[in-house]
Design a protein around this motif. Structure first.
Motif, mmCIF file in Angstrom:
data_model
loop_
_atom_site.group_PDB
_atom_site.id
_atom_site.type_symbol
_atom_site.label_atom_id
_atom_site.label_comp_id
_atom_site.label_asym_id
_atom_site.label_seq_id
_atom_site.Cartn_x
_atom_site.Cartn_y
_atom_site.Cartn_z
ATOM 1 N N PHE A 8 0.834 -1.211 0.000
ATOM 2 C CA PHE A 8 0.000 0.000 0.000
ATOM 3 C C PHE A 8 0.863 1.253 0.000
ATOM 4 N N TRP A 9 1.827 1.326 0.920
ATOM 5 C CA TRP A 9 2.674 2.520 0.991
ATOM 6 C C TRP A 9 3.479 2.699 -0.297
ATOM 7 N N LEU A 10 3.980 1.625 -0.837
ATOM 8 C CA LEU A 10 4.776 1.717 -2.054
ATOM 9 C C LEU A 10 3.940 2.228 -3.224
ATOM 10 N N ILE A 11 2.728 1.692 -3.382
ATOM 11 C CA ILE A 11 1.837 2.167 -4.449
ATOM 12 C C ILE A 11 1.487 3.634 -4.228
ATOM 13 N N PHE A 12 1.204 3.987 -2.976
ATOM 14 C CA PHE A 12 0.838 5.371 -2.654
ATOM 15 C C PHE A 12 1.988 6.331 -2.965
ATOM 16 N N VAL A 13 3.206 5.933 -2.597
ATOM 17 C CA VAL A 13 4.367 6.805 -2.810
ATOM 18 C C VAL A 13 4.755 6.869 -4.286
ATOM 19 N N VAL A 14 4.571 5.776 -5.024
ATOM 20 C CA VAL A 14 4.987 5.764 -6.429
ATOM 21 C C VAL A 14 3.965 6.458 -7.333
ATOM 22 N N PHE A 15 2.663 6.206 -7.103
ATOM 23 C CA PHE A 15 1.652 6.752 -8.011
ATOM 24 C C PHE A 15 1.165 8.143 -7.637
ATOM 25 N N LEU A 16 1.241 8.508 -6.375
ATOM 26 C CA LEU A 16 0.932 9.873 -5.935
ATOM 27 C C LEU A 16 2.125 10.385 -5.132
ATOM 28 N N PRO A 17 3.238 10.637 -5.800
ATOM 29 C CA PRO A 17 4.491 10.856 -5.068
ATOM 30 C C PRO A 17 4.470 12.024 -4.092
ATOM 31 N N PHE A 18 3.974 13.191 -4.496
ATOM 32 C CA PHE A 18 4.035 14.337 -3.587
ATOM 33 C C PHE A 18 3.148 14.124 -2.375
ATOM 34 N N LEU A 19 1.928 13.689 -2.596
ATOM 35 C CA LEU A 19 1.017 13.433 -1.492
ATOM 36 C C LEU A 19 1.480 12.228 -0.678
ATOM 37 N N GLY A 20 1.925 11.178 -1.337
ATOM 38 C CA GLY A 20 2.384 9.979 -0.650
ATOM 39 C C GLY A 20 3.573 10.240 0.256
ATOM 40 N N VAL A 21 4.555 10.988 -0.234
ATOM 41 C CA VAL A 21 5.733 11.311 0.575
ATOM 42 C C VAL A 21 5.338 12.190 1.756
ATOM 43 N N LEU A 22 4.490 13.163 1.515
ATOM 44 C CA LEU A 22 4.050 14.052 2.593
ATOM 45 C C LEU A 22 3.320 13.270 3.681
#
Length: 134
Positions: free
Chosen positions: A52-66
């Protein structure tokens, strides 16, 4: 023929902004890769959580990283400290194994040989003996 003044076409402020943007992109990618490494390093998180975290960080990088930094930033630092401590312990163990450890008896016998040969005095022998026995 028309002459071109390239330095005038690209002013100093433009060069500054270019350097700033390159620096920010490099910083962004360092943070992104650091978070991806932290996701895989975390032993407390299961496979679905990592996915989940990997998909979130890869596909929505700015929001995922934040969101990742807000939600897991504190534990991210703790995991890094733990990783560094484990590396240090492994390196210390390797050095001890490679260098070989000497026993107190070996050290005392060498010290006695130095005293017998006259290389050190009785007072120096006593001080070194106390250090070894501590």
């Amino acid at each position: 023929m028309e002459s071109q003044l390239l330095a005038y076409d690209y002013p100093l402020l433009g060069a500054f902004w270019t350097v700033l943007w390159i620096f920010l992109w490099v910083l962004w990618f360092m943070l992104l890769f650091r978070i991806i490494i932290d996701i895989f390093r975390d032993d407390t998180m299961g496979g679905w959580g990592k996915a989940f975290w990997l998909i979130f960080v890869v596909f929505l990088p700015f929001l995922g990283v934040l969101v990742y930094v807000i939600a897991r930033g504190k534990s991210m630092g703790a995991r890094e400290i733990k990783h560094v401590q484990e590396q240090r312990a492994d390196m210390d163990a390797y050095i001890r194994e490679t260098a070989g450890t000497r026993s107190e008896a070996d050290e005392l016998s060498k010290l006695a040989q130095l005293r017998a040969s006259g290389d050190i005095t009785e007072a120096e022998y006593q001080v070194a003996k106390e250090k070894i026995l501590r």
